[in-house]
Design an enzyme around this catalytic site. Structure first.
Site, PDB file in Angstrom:
ATOM      1  N   LEU A 108       9.235  28.401  24.052  1.00  0.00           N
ATOM      2  CA  LEU A 108       9.768  29.253  25.103  1.00  0.00           C
ATOM      3  C   LEU A 108      10.300  30.289  25.082  1.00  0.00           C
ATOM      4  O   LEU A 108      10.324  31.575  25.485  1.00  0.00           O
ATOM      5  CB  LEU A 108      10.498  28.475  26.148  1.00  0.00           C
ATOM      6  N   LYS A 131      17.249  22.887  23.850  1.00  0.00           N
ATOM      7  CA  LYS A 131      17.564  24.006  22.966  1.00  0.00           C
ATOM      8  C   LYS A 131      17.855  23.484  21.703  1.00  0.00           C
ATOM      9  O   LYS A 131      18.891  22.843  21.403  1.00  0.00           O
ATOM     10  CB  LYS A 131      18.738  24.530  23.908  1.00  0.00           C
ATOM     11  N   ASP A 228      27.977  36.683  29.810  1.00  0.00           N
ATOM     12  CA  ASP A 228      26.587  36.885  29.319  1.00  0.00           C
ATOM     13  C   ASP A 228      25.805  37.086  30.353  1.00  0.00           C
ATOM     14  O   ASP A 228      24.244  36.518  30.238  1.00  0.00           O
ATOM     15  CB  ASP A 228      26.309  35.971  28.148  1.00  0.00           C
TER      16      ASP A 228
END
Length: 591
Positions: A108, A131, A228
């Site tokens: 992805l 992840k 972030d």
């Protein structure tokens, strides 16, 4: 199950013998022996591959021995199957089974710390996002462990925040001594992908910003700073869902930092000035980043992005962004919120409550019912009745009976009354005051505010004397433009003016100037925080905020709308609302 919170059990598998539905057996009896044709085919295959170590052993009669019957009561853990080779053009790693249950399907995206895969959980039959840690081979062991620890903390951090706009963590799997994070798969695109096709209107940007602000607020309540916030980390899912993801560099209160000394983490153009300076950040730092995201979403340009990272960081520290013209034209409150979120000084930025309230008003503007008028008629009928009564009275006046001059005067008076009656667009509880005599202007004021006046100024104060508003007009020692005049006031506040007593009343002054608009003309705003003289020695003592709109016309005449209020809390929110409504309603007659 997730073991990211128990350091001693991180290396254990999280798949406790659950069999994938596709592998579950639906029969308990022994399989039937192969037919004669199947036996011949197997014998031929055995002759063609005599060195195959995985072929089944043959029974003495030539027929393959059947597998032993499985007792359904026997515990049997999930076995990792050998992945099928990826199809031509597929990403390397496609088809791999992670943790004995998560089959990698397609990549992805990827970032500095890893690759995010679309995967299928073969135990519960659902799609997830996985992840994978991806670190350079040459990275020293210490730095690799730091990155792995950061990923484990990312899972713990996101898992502890309960909010519909925070990505849900399902699992942490340790493979080859590396943590893989398994999380919900958000069906949709990132905000960065959407902005690559064009800007958003103010209402859609406010809707997205409201969800992100809620997620940040929930994180801040848990002592977590995201650090972030950027379009790549905002996912837009189905059913209008907005999800904030990637807490990989989050800072958790009470935990030791994982940033290497001398390194910078985050995206420069979305990083608050205090973080660039190495100062201790707070929730205001995340709100700054949100302001940059919303500015870029509506204006189509990132306000501080430059050709390289050092130039970008310098712009964050010293450059004022251009006024958000598209946001201001759509909603003055929204445009002003963006401007204030990007204040260099954290104390000048609005708090989370004010940010959410403003975004909610822009995303879902309240529907105001028409004002009740005597007799139950609408506003338009009230104007008609007022004009009818006015003309009825004019018919009995002597001027009406004496020709054209009287008609002209009467018509002018009637039109004046019409514009006065229809111009008042003040919200409920406010009324428009025509201060033409003092300042050649009109503006809306809360009904309960007490009025006072001077030769060229009018002032209004709330009953508790907490919020004060003043509108003044002057032509003495005025700069030749609104922006220059505003900067002169900024310098006046910061440098002090002993002859006027400001040294005795204002301390710890922080002031900034931004461009604004007044009836289609260029104006400027000045926002100043300060402390009273008695509070200067207390850094966290009570602060006040002065919000001003300054306009200078071509004849060198200046109008100055000033609202003074506390710098924080509910009274600050009320004061900003007073300023916004007064500014929106202000009509200068000598524009």
């Amino acid at each position: 199950m997730t073991h990211s919170g128990e350091q001693g059990r991180l290396d254990e598998s999280t798949s406790y013998g659950l069999r994938p539905p596709a592998q579950a057996s639906h029969q308990d009896h022994q399989p039937s022996p192969p037919s004669q044709a199947q036996q011949a085919q197997q014998a031929q295959q055995a002759q063609q591959a005599p060195g195959d170590a995985h072929h089944e052993p043959q029974a003495s009669g030539g027929a393959p021995s059947p597998p032993p019957a499985r007792d359904p009561r026997t515990y049997e853990p999930t076995r990792a199957s050998v992945p099928a080779p990826p199809a031509a053009g597929a990403d390397p790693g496609t088809g791999r089974l992670v943790g004995g249950r998560y089959r990698l399907a397609s990549r992805l995206g990827h970032g500095g710390m890893g690759t995010v895969w679309r995967a299928h959980d073969e135990v519960v039959d659902r799609d997830v996002a996985v992840k994978e840690p991806r670190l350079p081979d040459h990275l020293p062991a210490r730095e690799r462990e730091t990155m792995h620890a950061r990923m484990r903390r990312e899972a713990r951090t996101a898992a502890r925040i309960e909010h519909p706009s925070v990505v849900t963590i399902h699992d942490v799997v340790v493979e080859d001594d590396q943590p893989w994070i398994v999380m919900e798969l958000v069906q949709g695109r990132s905000l960065a992908d959407v902005l690559g096709e064009g800007t958003l209107d103010a209402r859609e940007a406010a809707r997205i910003g409201l969800a992100v602000a809620g997620a940040l607020d929930a994180a801040h309540e848990k002592g977590v700073l995201h650090r972030d916030v950027k379009p790549d980390n905002v996912l837009l899912g189905r059913y209008d869902r907005v999800v904030l993801t990637d807490f990989g560099i989050a800072q958790v209160q009470g935990e030791q930092g994982l940033t290497e000394t001398g390194t910078f983490v985050g995206s420069p153009e979305f990083t608050a000035p205090e973080r660039v300076l190495g100062q201790r950040p707070g929730p205001e730092s995340d709100l700054w980043s949100l302001g940059v995201v919303l500015y870029a979403a509506t204006e189509g340009v990132s306000p501080f992005r430059r050709s390289n990272s050092p130039a970008t960081l310098q712009a964050v520290l010293s450059s004022e962004p251009q006024r958000p013209a598209r946001a201001l034209s759509a909603s003055g409150a929204f445009g002003m919120l963006l401007t204030r979120l990007l204040a260099k000084e954290p104390a000048l930025r609005p708090d989370a409550t004010e940010v959410r309230q403003t975004l909610q008003d822009v995303a879902r503007p309240p529907v105001r019912s028409p004002r009740p008028v005597p007799g139950g008629q609408g506003g338009g009928n009230a104007v008609a009745r007022g004009l009818g009564g006015f003309f009825g009275k004019l018919r009995t006046e002597r001027r009406w009976q004496f020709g054209t001059g009287g008609v002209v005067v009467a018509l002018a008076a009637a039109l004046t009354l019409f514009f006065v009656l229809t111009a008042d667009q003040a919200p409920d509880g406010w009324h428009t005051r025509n201060e033409d005599k003092r300042v050649r202007a009109s503006l809306a004021v809360p009904e309960e505010y007490k009025r006072s006046a001077d030769e060229q100024s009018v002032a209004f104060t709330d009953p508790g004397s907490v919020i004060a508003m003043e509108l003044s007009r002057s032509s003495k020692d005025i700069k030749d433009s609104s922006l220059a005049e505003a900067n002169s006031w900024k310098k006046f506040y910061e440098d002090g003016a002993e002859e006027d007593g400001y040294r005795d009343t204002m301390g710890n002054v922080v002031s900034r100037v931004t461009e604004a608009d007044q009836q289609g003309k260029e104006a400027a705003e000045v926002v100043t925080t300060f402390q009273g003289l008695d509070d200067v020695d207390e850094p966290e003592g009570p602060k006040k905020l002065r919000h001003e709109l300054i306009y200078v016309n071509g004849d060198g005449v200046r109008w100055r709308l000033k609202v003074e209020m506390p710098a924080k809390g509910k009274s600050h929110q009320d004061g900003e609302q007073v300023f916004d409504e007064a500014k929106k309603s202000l009509k200068i007659h000598d524009l």
